[in-house]
Design a protein around this motif. Structure first.
Motif, PDB file in Angstrom:
ATOM      1  N   VAL A  47       0.737  -1.085  -0.108  1.00 26.12           N
ATOM      2  CA  VAL A  47      -0.177   0.088   0.090  1.00 26.12           C
ATOM      3  C   VAL A  47       0.777   1.128   0.158  1.00 26.12           C
ATOM      4  O   VAL A  47       2.004   1.187   0.670  1.00 26.12           O
ATOM      5  CB  VAL A  47      -1.034   0.113   1.168  1.00 26.12           C
ATOM      6  N   TYR A  48       0.382   2.281  -0.786  1.00 27.70           N
ATOM      7  CA  TYR A  48       1.176   3.466  -0.755  1.00 27.70           C
ATOM      8  C   TYR A  48       0.198   4.537  -0.103  1.00 27.70           C
ATOM      9  O   TYR A  48      -0.774   4.330  -0.207  1.00 27.70           O
ATOM     10  CB  TYR A  48       1.240   4.005  -2.369  1.00 27.70           C
ATOM     11  N   ILE A  49       1.107   5.531   0.583  1.00 28.97           N
ATOM     12  CA  ILE A  49       0.314   6.275   1.281  1.00 28.97           C
ATOM     13  C   ILE A  49       0.731   7.828   0.630  1.00 28.97           C
ATOM     14  O   ILE A  49       1.813   8.335   1.136  1.00 28.97           O
ATOM     15  CB  ILE A  49       0.476   6.384   2.989  1.00 28.97           C
ATOM     16  N   HIS A  74      -1.325   9.231  10.439  1.00 28.12           N
ATOM     17  CA  HIS A  74      -2.293   8.728   9.332  1.00 28.12           C
ATOM     18  C   HIS A  74      -1.288   7.590   8.751  1.00 28.12           C
ATOM     19  O   HIS A  74      -2.198   6.570   8.729  1.00 28.12           O
ATOM     20  CB  HIS A  74      -1.961   9.672   8.247  1.00 28.12           C
ATOM     21  N   GLY A  75       0.027   7.412   8.746  1.00 26.84           N
ATOM     22  CA  GLY A  75       0.746   6.053   8.282  1.00 26.84           C
ATOM     23  C   GLY A  75       0.457   5.174   9.333  1.00 26.84           C
ATOM     24  O   GLY A  75       0.405   3.891   8.764  1.00 26.84           O
ATOM     25  N   GLN A  76       0.519   5.244  10.400  1.00 26.28           N
ATOM     26  CA  GLN A  76       0.330   4.433  11.636  1.00 26.28           C
ATOM     27  C   GLN A  76      -0.946   3.697  11.458  1.00 26.28           C
ATOM     28  O   GLN A  76      -0.981   2.393  11.856  1.00 26.28           O
ATOM     29  CB  GLN A  76       0.802   4.942  12.929  1.00 26.28           C
ATOM     30  N   GLN A  77      -1.946   4.527  11.313  1.00 18.77           N
ATOM     31  CA  GLN A  77      -3.293   3.855  11.308  1.00 18.77           C
ATOM     32  C   GLN A  77      -3.470   3.013  10.155  1.00 18.77           C
ATOM     33  O   GLN A  77      -4.125   1.857  10.281  1.00 18.77           O
ATOM     34  CB  GLN A  77      -4.261   5.084  11.173  1.00 18.77           C
ATOM     35  N   ILE A  78      -2.828   3.049   8.931  1.00 16.65           N
ATOM     36  CA  ILE A  78      -2.811   2.518   7.841  1.00 16.65           C
ATOM     37  C   ILE A  78      -2.036   1.379   8.028  1.00 16.65           C
ATOM     38  O   ILE A  78      -2.550   0.073   7.889  1.00 16.65           O
ATOM     39  CB  ILE A  78      -2.710   3.043   6.594  1.00 16.65           C
ATOM     40  N   SER A  79      -0.709   1.368   8.341  1.00 16.65           N
ATOM     41  CA  SER A  79       0.119   0.236   8.722  1.00 16.65           C
ATOM     42  C   SER A  79      -0.295  -0.603   9.620  1.00 16.65           C
ATOM     43  O   SER A  79      -0.134  -2.021   9.557  1.00 16.65           O
ATOM     44  CB  SER A  79       1.588   0.875   8.793  1.00 16.65           C
ATOM     45  N   ARG A  80      -1.159  -0.197  10.553  1.00 15.78           N
ATOM     46  CA  ARG A  80      -1.323  -1.096  11.784  1.00 15.78           C
ATOM     47  C   ARG A  80      -2.322  -2.403  11.164  1.00 15.78           C
ATOM     48  O   ARG A  80      -2.434  -3.373  11.906  1.00 15.78           O
ATOM     49  CB  ARG A  80      -2.267  -0.308  12.892  1.00 15.78           C
ATOM     50  N   VAL A  81      -3.220  -2.094  10.141  1.00 16.02           N
ATOM     51  CA  VAL A  81      -4.144  -2.989   9.682  1.00 16.02           C
ATOM     52  C   VAL A  81      -4.057  -3.871   8.463  1.00 16.02           C
ATOM     53  O   VAL A  81      -4.603  -4.882   8.134  1.00 16.02           O
ATOM     54  CB  VAL A  81      -5.526  -2.095   9.461  1.00 16.02           C
ATOM     55  N   SER A  86       4.090  -0.879   3.607  1.00 16.78           N
ATOM     56  CA  SER A  86       3.221   0.216   3.493  1.00 16.78           C
ATOM     57  C   SER A  86       4.587   1.398   3.275  1.00 16.78           C
ATOM     58  O   SER A  86       5.560   1.451   4.101  1.00 16.78           O
ATOM     59  CB  SER A  86       2.686   0.697   4.862  1.00 16.78           C
ATOM     60  N   PHE A  87       4.269   2.019   2.020  1.00 18.58           N
ATOM     61  CA  PHE A  87       5.244   2.994   1.676  1.00 18.58           C
ATOM     62  C   PHE A  87       4.779   4.411   1.585  1.00 18.58           C
ATOM     63  O   PHE A  87       3.551   4.907   1.200  1.00 18.58           O
ATOM     64  CB  PHE A  87       5.426   2.641   0.260  1.00 18.58           C
ATOM     65  N   ILE A  88       5.196   5.218   2.618  1.00 18.85           N
ATOM     66  CA  ILE A  88       4.796   6.829   2.779  1.00 18.85           C
ATOM     67  C   ILE A  88       5.522   7.745   2.065  1.00 18.85           C
ATOM     68  O   ILE A  88       6.639   7.761   2.016  1.00 18.85           O
ATOM     69  CB  ILE A  88       4.309   6.799   4.139  1.00 18.85           C
ATOM     70  N   ASP A  89       4.655   8.786   1.679  1.00 19.67           N
ATOM     71  CA  ASP A  89       5.425  10.216   1.316  1.00 19.67           C
ATOM     72  C   ASP A  89       5.605  10.835   2.210  1.00 19.67           C
ATOM     73  O   ASP A  89       4.863  11.530   3.202  1.00 19.67           O
ATOM     74  CB  ASP A  89       4.393  10.800   0.360  1.00 19.67           C
ATOM     75  N   ALA A  90       7.112  11.188   2.464  1.00 18.69           N
ATOM     76  CA  ALA A  90       7.583  12.084   3.509  1.00 18.69           C
ATOM     77  C   ALA A  90       7.895  13.307   2.877  1.00 18.69           C
ATOM     78  O   ALA A  90       8.619  14.106   3.543  1.00 18.69           O
ATOM     79  CB  ALA A  90       8.727  11.219   4.100  1.00 18.69           C
TER      80      ALA A  90
END
Length: 297
Positions: A47-49, A74-81, A86-90
């Motif tokens: 998943v990309y964030i 926001h990233g933690q809420q997604i990666s938790r499930v 999970s790959f996030i835009d920083a």
């Protein structure tokens, strides 16, 4: 049930192995945890964030207005499930090099598997808009070195995005990418490529994997995953696709309610209650402890 069953370390290792494999990795954008669960259930690789999707959901443009704490939560809420990487835009790292190092550690703590940092100046702009300015190679390599030094899990993937193609040309963008890889970037994200040949040029010039951004209404044609793989691309993201799908459907439904006084005409376009419960795995919650979760499906 109750989130991912794999650990963050296992998901990071899976991403490393995937990037070293011979099949392109497909990462659709997850706009919330529910979307991430659906992405996993449909068999994608991760998943990309997206920062652009997140800022839009917050009601602000993608010009660096969201904060590190907001993005991390926001990233933690997604990666938790999800059990997927999970790959996030920083964005640009949320500050100077020491801030970048702290950003990486907070993202690690939040369970993320990877992030990308970009070489734009602040305030940043959407990567597919005109008029972008980039920092010097020296400044960007400082960001990357700080990220690498701040990282505690060697399998956390640090990607370097360059927005220099539009303003400096393809050869200069490739030179930047080489410098970023030399500084420790594990993955190169060349933004706003014009054709498959430009992706091929990056892939041939570099020894690290290449990422393609297949965003709608942008500078790049929407190539298929197979076309990109044949061009040497190892990962493809679809950053804002789910947000655009959702917002298009929401606007159509709200318009119908306004004009007709009922949503009856769009019910057939909705996710059903039964399907929602299936995605959320209600049944597992129900069977977990019948003394507490005593509802009936």
């Amino acid at each position: 049930m109750l989130g991912a069953t794999s650990t963050a370390a296992e998901r990071r290792l899976a991403l490393r192995k995937g990037l070293a494999g011979d099949q392109i990795l497909r990462f659709p954008g997850a706009i919330n945890p529910l979307t991430a669960q659906l992405i996993e259930q449909l068999g994608f690789d991760g998943v990309y964030i997206s920062g652009g999707a997140f800022s839009a959901a917050m009601g602000v443009p993608d010009i660096g207005l969201t904060t590190l704490s907001e993005v991390t939560e926001h990233g933690q809420q997604i990666s938790r499930v999800t059990n997927l990487p999970s790959f996030i835009d920083a964005d640009t790292g949320f500050g100077e090099p020491m801030n970048v190092a702290r950003t990486i550690q907070l993202l690690e703590d939040a369970g993320l598997s990877a992030c990308h940092l970009e070489d734009q100046v602040n305030p940043k702009r959407c990567g597919h808009l005109d008029g972008k300015d980039v920092v010097s190679i020296e400044e960007m390599t400082k960001r990357i070195r700080a990220a690498v030094q701040g990282r505690r899990d060697e399998n956390f993937v640090i990607s370097a995005r360059t927005d220099s193609r539009a303003g400096e040309g393809l050869p200069a963008a490739i030179d930047r990418a080489k410098a970023y890889a030399d500084a420790g970037a594990d993955l190169i994200f060349p933004e706003a490529m014009k054709d498959l040949g430009e992706f091929e040029a990056f892939a041939e010039a570099l020894d690290v994997p290449i990422l393609a951004n297949m965003t709608e209404f942008g500078k790049s044609e929407l190539f298929t995953a197979s076309q990109l793989q044949d061009a040497g691309v190892q990962m493809v993201i679809y950053p804002v696709t789910t947000l655009r799908l959702a917002m298009g459907a929401i606007e159509a439904g709200l318009t119908q309610i306004r004009d007709e006084g009922t949503q009856a005409g769009v019910v057939d376009k909705m996710q059903t209650r039964a399907r929602l419960y299936e995605v959320l795995d209600y049944e597992s919650y129900n069977s977990f402890d019948s003394d507490v979760f005593n509802f009936t499906l």
